[in-house]
Design a protein around this motif. Structure first.
Motif, PDB file in Angstrom:
ATOM      1  N   VAL A   5       0.840  -1.204   0.000  1.00 42.92           N
ATOM      2  CA  VAL A   5       0.000   0.000   0.000  1.00 42.92           C
ATOM      3  C   VAL A   5       0.869   1.246   0.000  1.00 42.92           C
ATOM      4  O   VAL A   5       0.664   2.182  -0.786  1.00 42.92           O
ATOM      5  CB  VAL A   5      -0.941  -0.001   1.223  1.00 42.92           C
ATOM      6  N   LEU A   6       1.864   1.285   0.880  1.00 38.01           N
ATOM      7  CA  LEU A   6       2.742   2.450   0.969  1.00 38.01           C
ATOM      8  C   LEU A   6       3.531   2.648  -0.324  1.00 38.01           C
ATOM      9  O   LEU A   6       3.703   3.778  -0.794  1.00 38.01           O
ATOM     10  CB  LEU A   6       3.696   2.286   2.146  1.00 38.01           C
ATOM     11  N   GLN A   7       3.987   1.549  -0.905  1.00 40.47           N
ATOM     12  CA  GLN A   7       4.758   1.646  -2.144  1.00 40.47           C
ATOM     13  C   GLN A   7       3.907   2.209  -3.279  1.00 40.47           C
ATOM     14  O   GLN A   7       4.362   3.053  -4.062  1.00 40.47           O
ATOM     15  CB  GLN A   7       5.315   0.273  -2.517  1.00 40.47           C
ATOM     16  N   THR A   8       2.648   1.739  -3.389  1.00 40.78           N
ATOM     17  CA  THR A   8       1.749   2.240  -4.430  1.00 40.78           C
ATOM     18  C   THR A   8       1.519   3.738  -4.282  1.00 40.78           C
ATOM     19  O   THR A   8       1.632   4.506  -5.249  1.00 40.78           O
ATOM     20  CB  THR A   8       0.407   1.498  -4.374  1.00 40.78           C
ATOM     21  N   LEU A   9       1.176   4.179  -3.071  1.00 42.62           N
ATOM     22  CA  LEU A   9       0.909   5.599  -2.844  1.00 42.62           C
ATOM     23  C   LEU A   9       2.154   6.443  -3.077  1.00 42.62           C
ATOM     24  O   LEU A   9       2.073   7.547  -3.636  1.00 42.62           O
ATOM     25  CB  LEU A   9       0.379   5.810  -1.431  1.00 42.62           C
ATOM     26  N   ALA A  10       3.308   5.935  -2.651  1.00 43.03           N
ATOM     27  CA  ALA A  10       4.546   6.702  -2.841  1.00 43.03           C
ATOM     28  C   ALA A  10       4.848   6.909  -4.314  1.00 43.03           C
ATOM     29  O   ALA A  10       5.237   8.015  -4.736  1.00 43.03           O
ATOM     30  CB  ALA A  10       5.702   5.977  -2.148  1.00 43.03           C
ATOM     31  N   GLU A  11       4.652   5.870  -5.120  1.00 44.84           N
ATOM     32  CA  GLU A  11       4.928   5.996  -6.554  1.00 44.84           C
ATOM     33  C   GLU A  11       3.952   6.960  -7.222  1.00 44.84           C
ATOM     34  O   GLU A  11       4.330   7.739  -8.112  1.00 44.84           O
ATOM     35  CB  GLU A  11       4.869   4.622  -7.214  1.00 44.84           C
ATOM     36  N   ILE A  12       2.678   6.926  -6.799  1.00 38.96           N
ATOM     37  CA  ILE A  12       1.691   7.843  -7.369  1.00 38.96           C
ATOM     38  C   ILE A  12       2.010   9.285  -6.988  1.00 38.96           C
ATOM     39  O   ILE A  12       1.990  10.196  -7.838  1.00 38.96           O
ATOM     40  CB  ILE A  12       0.274   7.456  -6.897  1.00 38.96           C
ATOM     41  N   LEU A  13       2.326   9.517  -5.729  1.00 43.39           N
ATOM     42  CA  LEU A  13       2.612  10.876  -5.264  1.00 43.39           C
ATOM     43  C   LEU A  13       3.896  11.416  -5.869  1.00 43.39           C
ATOM     44  O   LEU A  13       3.974  12.593  -6.239  1.00 43.39           O
ATOM     45  CB  LEU A  13       2.697  10.894  -3.740  1.00 43.39           C
ATOM     46  N   ALA A  14       4.900  10.570  -5.982  1.00 34.32           N
ATOM     47  CA  ALA A  14       6.167  11.028  -6.558  1.00 34.32           C
ATOM     48  C   ALA A  14       6.014  11.359  -8.043  1.00 34.32           C
ATOM     49  O   ALA A  14       6.705  12.234  -8.561  1.00 34.32           O
ATOM     50  CB  ALA A  14       7.243   9.967  -6.365  1.00 34.32           C
ATOM     51  N   GLY A  15       5.101  10.681  -8.709  1.00 35.81           N
ATOM     52  CA  GLY A  15       4.926  10.919 -10.141  1.00 35.81           C
ATOM     53  C   GLY A  15       3.963  12.047 -10.466  1.00 35.81           C
ATOM     54  O   GLY A  15       3.911  12.507 -11.609  1.00 35.81           O
ATOM     55  N   GLY A  16       3.170  12.509  -9.478  1.00 37.02           N
ATOM     56  CA  GLY A  16       2.158  13.517  -9.780  1.00 37.02           C
ATOM     57  C   GLY A  16       2.311  14.824  -9.045  1.00 37.02           C
ATOM     58  O   GLY A  16       1.548  15.762  -9.281  1.00 37.02           O
ATOM     59  N   THR A  17       3.282  14.930  -8.154  1.00 33.67           N
ATOM     60  CA  THR A  17       3.509  16.180  -7.430  1.00 33.67           C
ATOM     61  C   THR A  17       4.882  16.723  -7.781  1.00 33.67           C
ATOM     62  O   THR A  17       5.581  16.193  -8.645  1.00 33.67           O
ATOM     63  CB  THR A  17       3.425  15.932  -5.908  1.00 33.67           C
ATOM     64  N   SER A  18       5.292  17.770  -7.082  1.00 36.43           N
ATOM     65  CA  SER A  18       6.594  18.366  -7.354  1.00 36.43           C
ATOM     66  C   SER A  18       7.733  17.594  -6.699  1.00 36.43           C
ATOM     67  O   SER A  18       8.890  18.018  -6.755  1.00 36.43           O
ATOM     68  CB  SER A  18       6.616  19.824  -6.872  1.00 36.43           C
TER      69      SER A  18
END
Length: 278
Positions: A5-18
């Motif tokens: 779960v943490l890995q999925t969210l981290a990849e999404i946030l890293a790819g869509g924010t600054s």
């Protein structure tokens, strides 16, 4: 499950924010955050896990291969679903910087609501999109969360993601039909005659404390003279019963006796019975 779960969210946030990488996402206790001045950081912290009320909990499917010999069956369990609740906070040099950073995170998470399967890490795939509730009232009282964390109340996003936990298939000698070869005395050339007996109630007896199978547990059909004993893997079964309600009386030395209900209709009944030591 939790790491996925943490890995999925981290990849999404890293790819869509600054954020420039997942290294700028911290998963530790918010009270152990990095010192201010090291640059913008998101903190993802799991603070609650509980069984999901949206999904039916674990059941089982039994795969059987009927041959002239008894064969093991594979028990495939449906997954248990859990609601994983997370706290998402932003840390930066200034309060305005934190607000801007958190707004970016909110925008990208809203675009990924629910979490589509293509964006999930491989460990979470195979169940379709995962529901993600964002910005709702958390399952725990807000003040209680921050008080328990021993961190002053601050701006945050509250996420709850429903996640499956899949149990591995187990191999156990379950039986749907038993096949017997009977030597026929009829007919000029003799030959073998095959008779099938339908098993309508079967199960296994285990210790509630060790989860180990119990052998020689006596299983009796209440109100009848029918009984059997658990064998290898704690297996027991009854064949060719009339339709109706039955009560199984289970007795094993060193354990408290137990009664279990069983309904015999056109379906196959399997019971996994746990006995408590005396």
């Amino acid at each position: 499950m939790l790491i996925s779960v943490l890995q999925t969210l981290a990849e999404i946030l890293a790819g869509g924010t600054s954020l420039t990488s997942t290294e700028q996402i911290d998963f530790s206790h918010p009270g152990n955050r990095r010192e201010q001045g090291v640059g913008p950081t998101l903190n993802l912290y799991i603070y609650d896990i509980r069984e999901s009320k949206q999904y039916q909990q674990a059941g089982r499917q039994v795969e059987r291969n009927i041959t002239r010999h008894q064969q093991p069956g594979t028990v495939n369990w449906a997954p248990n679903w859990f609601d994983v609740s997370l706290l998402l906070t932003a840390w930066d040099r200034t309060t305005l910087g934190e607000h801007h950073f958190l707004s970016e995170a909110l925008t990208v998470l809203l675009r990924h609501q629910p979490l589509e399967e293509e964006f999930l890490v491989p460990e979470l795939r195979g169940y379709g999109s995962l529901p993600m509730m964002l910005g709702i009232q958390p399952p725990l009282e807000l003040g209680g969360i921050w008080s328990a964390l021993n961190v002053p109340l601050r701006l945050a996003l509250y996420l709850t993601i429903s996640v499956p936990l899949d149990r591995q298939p187990t191999i156990t000698p379950l039986v749907w039909e038993r096949i017997f070869d009977l030597q026929s005395t009829a007919g000029k050339y003799g030959g073998n005659q095959v008779m099938a007996r339908r098993v309508v109630i079967a199960g296994s007896v285990k210790s509630a404390t060790t989860n180990l199978s119990l052998l020689t547990a006596k299983v009796t059909l209440q109100g009848t003279t029918k009984f059997t004993e658990s064998k290898k893997e704690g297996l027991f079964f009854f064949e060719n019963l009339e339709r109706g309600n039955y009560v199984l009386n289970i007795n094993c030395p060193g354990y408290l006796p137990k009664n279990v209900n069983a309904l015999v209709d056109d379906s196959y009944i399997f019971r996994e019975i746990f006995l408590t030591p005396e």
